[in-house]
Design a protein around this motif. Structure first.
Motif, PDB file in Angstrom:
ATOM      1  N   ILE A   1       0.855  -1.185   0.000  1.00  0.00           N
ATOM      2  CA  ILE A   1       0.000   0.000   0.000  1.00  0.00           C
ATOM      3  C   ILE A   1       0.893   1.237   0.000  1.00  0.00           C
ATOM      4  O   ILE A   1       1.939   1.259   0.653  1.00  0.00           O
ATOM      5  CB  ILE A   1      -0.926   0.020   1.245  1.00  0.00           C
ATOM      6  CG1 ILE A   1      -1.774  -1.267   1.298  1.00  0.00           C
ATOM      7  CG2 ILE A   1      -1.814   1.251   1.249  1.00  0.00           C
ATOM      8  CD1 ILE A   1      -2.558  -1.424   2.593  1.00  0.00           C
ATOM      9  N   VAL A   2       0.471   2.268  -0.728  1.00  0.00           N
ATOM     10  CA  VAL A   2       1.188   3.548  -0.761  1.00  0.00           C
ATOM     11  C   VAL A   2       0.201   4.665  -0.428  1.00  0.00           C
ATOM     12  O   VAL A   2      -0.849   4.773  -1.056  1.00  0.00           O
ATOM     13  CB  VAL A   2       1.819   3.813  -2.144  1.00  0.00           C
ATOM     14  CG1 VAL A   2       2.469   5.202  -2.160  1.00  0.00           C
ATOM     15  CG2 VAL A   2       2.839   2.750  -2.484  1.00  0.00           C
ATOM     16  N   PHE A   3       0.552   5.481   0.600  1.00  0.00           N
ATOM     17  CA  PHE A   3      -0.163   6.727   0.868  1.00  0.00           C
ATOM     18  C   PHE A   3       0.589   7.819   0.125  1.00  0.00           C
ATOM     19  O   PHE A   3       1.732   8.141   0.473  1.00  0.00           O
ATOM     20  CB  PHE A   3      -0.198   7.036   2.360  1.00  0.00           C
ATOM     21  CG  PHE A   3      -1.197   6.199   3.143  1.00  0.00           C
ATOM     22  CD1 PHE A   3      -2.135   5.414   2.510  1.00  0.00           C
ATOM     23  CD2 PHE A   3      -1.211   6.230   4.535  1.00  0.00           C
ATOM     24  CE1 PHE A   3      -3.035   4.650   3.221  1.00  0.00           C
ATOM     25  CE2 PHE A   3      -2.112   5.475   5.264  1.00  0.00           C
ATOM     26  CZ  PHE A   3      -3.035   4.678   4.603  1.00  0.00           C
TER      27      PHE A   3
ATOM     28  N   ILE B   1      -2.779   2.063  -4.151  1.00  0.00           N
ATOM     29  CA  ILE B   1      -2.391   3.440  -3.829  1.00  0.00           C
ATOM     30  C   ILE B   1      -3.595   4.201  -3.281  1.00  0.00           C
ATOM     31  O   ILE B   1      -4.694   4.171  -3.844  1.00  0.00           O
ATOM     32  CB  ILE B   1      -1.823   4.158  -5.058  1.00  0.00           C
ATOM     33  CG1 ILE B   1      -0.528   3.450  -5.506  1.00  0.00           C
ATOM     34  CG2 ILE B   1      -1.566   5.630  -4.771  1.00  0.00           C
ATOM     35  CD1 ILE B   1       0.173   4.070  -6.665  1.00  0.00           C
ATOM     36  N   VAL B   2      -3.358   4.896  -2.156  1.00  0.00           N
ATOM     37  CA  VAL B   2      -4.359   5.747  -1.520  1.00  0.00           C
ATOM     38  C   VAL B   2      -3.815   7.174  -1.558  1.00  0.00           C
ATOM     39  O   VAL B   2      -2.709   7.435  -1.068  1.00  0.00           O
ATOM     40  CB  VAL B   2      -4.621   5.315  -0.059  1.00  0.00           C
ATOM     41  CG1 VAL B   2      -5.605   6.268   0.611  1.00  0.00           C
ATOM     42  CG2 VAL B   2      -5.143   3.883  -0.018  1.00  0.00           C
TER      43      VAL B   2
ATOM     44  N   TYR C   1      -7.819  17.017  -8.033  1.00  0.00           N
ATOM     45  CA  TYR C   1      -6.691  16.133  -8.343  1.00  0.00           C
ATOM     46  C   TYR C   1      -6.970  14.714  -7.857  1.00  0.00           C
ATOM     47  O   TYR C   1      -6.575  13.730  -8.486  1.00  0.00           O
ATOM     48  CB  TYR C   1      -5.411  16.642  -7.676  1.00  0.00           C
ATOM     49  CG  TYR C   1      -4.871  17.903  -8.296  1.00  0.00           C
ATOM     50  CD1 TYR C   1      -4.201  17.864  -9.502  1.00  0.00           C
ATOM     51  CD2 TYR C   1      -5.034  19.127  -7.664  1.00  0.00           C
ATOM     52  CE1 TYR C   1      -3.698  19.025 -10.083  1.00  0.00           C
ATOM     53  CE2 TYR C   1      -4.547  20.293  -8.226  1.00  0.00           C
ATOM     54  CZ  TYR C   1      -3.876  20.243  -9.445  1.00  0.00           C
ATOM     55  OH  TYR C   1      -3.388  21.383 -10.010  1.00  0.00           O
ATOM     56  N   ALA C   2      -7.644  14.612  -6.726  1.00  0.00           N
ATOM     57  CA  ALA C   2      -7.944  13.284  -6.184  1.00  0.00           C
ATOM     58  C   ALA C   2      -8.859  12.510  -7.123  1.00  0.00           C
ATOM     59  O   ALA C   2      -8.683  11.305  -7.339  1.00  0.00           O
ATOM     60  CB  ALA C   2      -8.590  13.418  -4.805  1.00  0.00           C
TER      61      ALA C   2
ATOM     62  N   ASP D   1      -8.290   4.589  -3.318  1.00  0.00           N
ATOM     63  CA  ASP D   1      -9.068   5.414  -2.385  1.00  0.00           C
ATOM     64  C   ASP D   1      -8.296   6.695  -2.104  1.00  0.00           C
ATOM     65  O   ASP D   1      -7.188   6.880  -2.640  1.00  0.00           O
ATOM     66  CB  ASP D   1      -9.332   4.637  -1.088  1.00  0.00           C
ATOM     67  CG  ASP D   1     -10.669   5.010  -0.458  1.00  0.00           C
ATOM     68  OD1 ASP D   1     -11.232   4.166   0.261  1.00  0.00           O
ATOM     69  OD2 ASP D   1     -11.150   6.156  -0.694  1.00  0.00           O
ATOM     70  N   TYR D   2      -8.864   7.573  -1.275  1.00  0.00           N
ATOM     71  CA  TYR D   2      -8.160   8.789  -0.889  1.00  0.00           C
ATOM     72  C   TYR D   2      -8.512   9.156   0.550  1.00  0.00           C
ATOM     73  O   TYR D   2      -9.547   8.777   1.097  1.00  0.00           O
ATOM     74  CB  TYR D   2      -8.489   9.941  -1.842  1.00  0.00           C
ATOM     75  CG  TYR D   2      -9.943  10.368  -1.838  1.00  0.00           C
ATOM     76  CD1 TYR D   2     -10.388  11.390  -0.986  1.00  0.00           C
ATOM     77  CD2 TYR D   2     -10.865   9.774  -2.686  1.00  0.00           C
ATOM     78  CE1 TYR D   2     -11.717  11.778  -0.981  1.00  0.00           C
ATOM     79  CE2 TYR D   2     -12.187  10.155  -2.695  1.00  0.00           C
ATOM     80  CZ  TYR D   2     -12.606  11.163  -1.842  1.00  0.00           C
ATOM     81  OH  TYR D   2     -13.925  11.549  -1.825  1.00  0.00           O
ATOM     82  N   ILE D   3      -7.607   9.941   1.161  1.00  0.00           N
ATOM     83  CA  ILE D   3      -7.776  10.425   2.520  1.00  0.00           C
ATOM     84  C   ILE D   3      -7.691  11.952   2.491  1.00  0.00           C
ATOM     85  O   ILE D   3      -6.793  12.516   1.850  1.00  0.00           O
ATOM     86  CB  ILE D   3      -6.682   9.888   3.473  1.00  0.00           C
ATOM     87  CG1 ILE D   3      -6.736   8.359   3.515  1.00  0.00           C
ATOM     88  CG2 ILE D   3      -6.845  10.461   4.877  1.00  0.00           C
ATOM     89  CD1 ILE D   3      -5.599   7.746   4.306  1.00  0.00           C
ATOM     90  N   LEU D   4      -8.622  12.611   3.177  1.00  0.00           N
ATOM     91  CA  LEU D   4      -8.587  14.071   3.280  1.00  0.00           C
ATOM     92  C   LEU D   4      -7.772  14.463   4.497  1.00  0.00           C
ATOM     93  O   LEU D   4      -7.908  13.886   5.575  1.00  0.00           O
ATOM     94  CB  LEU D   4     -10.009  14.631   3.398  1.00  0.00           C
ATOM     95  CG  LEU D   4     -10.915  14.448   2.170  1.00  0.00           C
ATOM     96  CD1 LEU D   4     -12.312  14.975   2.473  1.00  0.00           C
ATOM     97  CD2 LEU D   4     -10.331  15.166   0.972  1.00  0.00           C
TER      98      LEU D   4
END
Length: 527
Positions: free
Chosen positions: A51-53, A79-80, A90-91, A101-104
């Protein structure tokens, strides 16, 4: 344990994410830090994180560029994206690239835990699928040799199975637009004891199969008795003659491998190129017939070479084919044995009905004769017309069998003599020009390998020696004409280098061209 890469240009953000991950999922991750996109790409290559943040906005190579690079090299990496509200557009673009996925920012513990659990579940599901696929592939790899054996035996034995031939070929990932068969036979070596020969045969088969598989995408049958079959695909382009020459070259390499590695004498028959998987049946039958030929001219024989010389053809009925193969080999004792078995079975089947038995044998002989000597049906029926009992019928049919073998022997000699006469005629017409053994072999529709053996057998010398003899005899006659120079004679007799011509002339006659002309002049003056 899973590997996690945190890529962010702010050290506090990276450390904060690491603390939260360790808190919500203790001892489940090895965590690595990357301060920019370039470093993230480098660590992804070195550590292969699960996994990559990835922060979107970083100096130099920004997050989206790093995502493209990492997924191009390692598409299974999950990738998150990590982004602030200002960069939400951009997300969304990142999701289209394959980001999971994405994290705010700032990240919340519950959201982080939820994302990590989803990614781990997905990783475990993918791992389970890969494991299942690996098990299926392992089972398939174990079944493929059995499928290869089954398909090759279906072609060799000509029997019907529930499984379609094309289905079996697709299972083996074989495309048979065109192909041909090779039958390799290993006669028992008298210098070996039986156990030694059996061991050598088994070891040889395994290594020969491995050797073949490394060279080309072929199908190899199991060893049946002392023989095995190889089915070889070939390109759809190219002339049949070219395929024949190429297949004989393959045969020479296989024979050299078997004899050089194990000291076993290999006899090979090669069938003609046929279309489709069904065509391989006919090619195998041709190869089998060529492999059992008793000719001592060569141990590598192409069916089309033999057909050109002998005019033989195949038949479909099993008993006729077995007898035909034996007659083609001119094996009289074996033909007697096979025919005796056929005759005794028919006589037992028809009992006192000699007429029925006679009709069956007449039909058999008509079929054989048409394929071997082209006799008319009326000739054969007349020879059996007056037969009234089993003893007389046996005598009549065996007399006919002898006649068939005798006529085939003579016909074979005539055809072989005719082919060699055509070859000699071609040489006589072209020896003053550039001529090669390969050109001459093609002119009479034989492969160079087989032609060289047959030429030496029938003419008594090699092709080169024969051509040289013609050219030197021509040069001798030209030397009688004093107005011709040696250079002119060289060219007129088929050579292009006067020095080479002089050396060959002396090697053949024992004197140079100059000495030979002086000898001629001296004899003329003395008359």
């Amino acid at each position: 344990m899973y590997r996690l890469l945190i890529a962010d240009d702010e050290a506090l953000e990276r450390e904060g994410l690491e603390m939260m991950v360790k808190h919500v999922m203790k001892d489940q991750f090895e965590i690595y830090h990357a301060e920019n996109g370039r470093r993230a790409i480098q660590l992804a290559e070195e550590k292969r994180p699960h996994i990559v943040f990835m922060d979107i906005k970083m100096p130099g190579i920004h997050g989206l560029e790093a995502v493209r690079e990492i997924l191009a090299r390692h598409p299974d990496t999950r990738i998150v994206m990590v982004t602030a509200h200002d960069f939400f557009a951009y997300a969304k673009e990142a999701l289209s690239l394959g980001v999971k996925d994405y994290i705010l920012k700032p990240a919340k513990r519950d959201e982080l835990l939820d994302i990590l659990r989803k990614q781990i579940d997905a990783l475990e599901e993918e791992s389970g699928k890969r494991k299942e696929e690996m098990e299926i592939r392992l089972k398939l790899n174990r079944l493929l040799p059995l499928a290869e054996n089954e398909l090759s035996l279906m072609l060799m034995m000509d029997y019907v199975q529930e499984l379609d031939l094309m289905y079996m070929a697709e299972l083996l990932d074989l495309e048979w637009e065109k192909g041909y068969a090779v039958v390799i036979s290993f006669p028992y070596q008298e210098q070996m004891d039986w156990e030694q020969f059996q061991h050598a045969r088994k070891t040889m088969y395994e290594e020969l199969k491995q050797y073949l598989k490394l060279q080309l995408p072929c199908m190899v049958s199991p060893m049946t008795g002392n023989r095995m079959a190889v089915f070889i695909p070939c390109p759809s382009y190219g002339a049949g003659y070219t395929h024949r020459v190429d297949s004989l070259q393959w045969g020479e390499r296989l024979q050299a491998f078997a004899e050089g590695r194990f000291g076993l004498s290999a006899c090979m028959g090669i069938g003609s190129v046929q279309e489709g998987i069904e065509g391989l049946r006919q090619s195998y039958q041709e190869a089998a017939a060529a492999a059992v030929d008793s000719s001592a001219v060569t141990r590598i024989r192409h069916f089309e070479d033999m057909q050109q010389l002998e005019g033989t053809a195949g038949i479909s009925r099993a008993e006729e084919k077995r007898l035909l193969d034996t007659i083609q080999r001119l094996s009289r004792d074996e033909a007697y044995l096979i025919f005796s078995q056929i005759f005794d079975r028919l006589l037992h089947q028809y009992g006192e009905n000699i007429s029925g038995c006679k009709d069956e044998l007449t039909a058999l002989f008509i079929s054989l004769a048409r394929q071997l000597t082209r006799h008319s049906a009326s000739d054969l029926m007349n020879r059996f017309a007056g037969v009234q009992d089993g003893k007389a019928l046996r005598e009549a049919v065996f007399t006919q069998l002898d006649r068939l073998l005798d006529e085939l022997t003579e016909e074979r000699k005539r055809r072989q003599f005719g082919v060699m006469e055509r070859a000699k005629s071609y040489i006589h017409d072209h020896y003053k020009l550039e001529i090669s053994m390969e050109q001459t072999a093609e002119a009479v529709n034989l492969s160079p390998y087989y032609f060289s053996k047959m030429f030496k057998l029938h003419v008594g010398e090699t092709f080169i020696d024969y051509v040289t003899g013609l050219r030197i005899e021509e040069a001798k006659q030209l030397l009688e004409q004093e107005e011709l120079s040696f250079k002119e004679i060289c060219y007129m007799s088929g050579y292009h280098d006067p020095n080479y011509f002089s050396r060959i002339f002396k090697k053949t006659t024992g004197v140079t061209p100059t000495e030979y002309r002086k000898y001629l002049q001296k004899n003329v003056r003395s008359i």
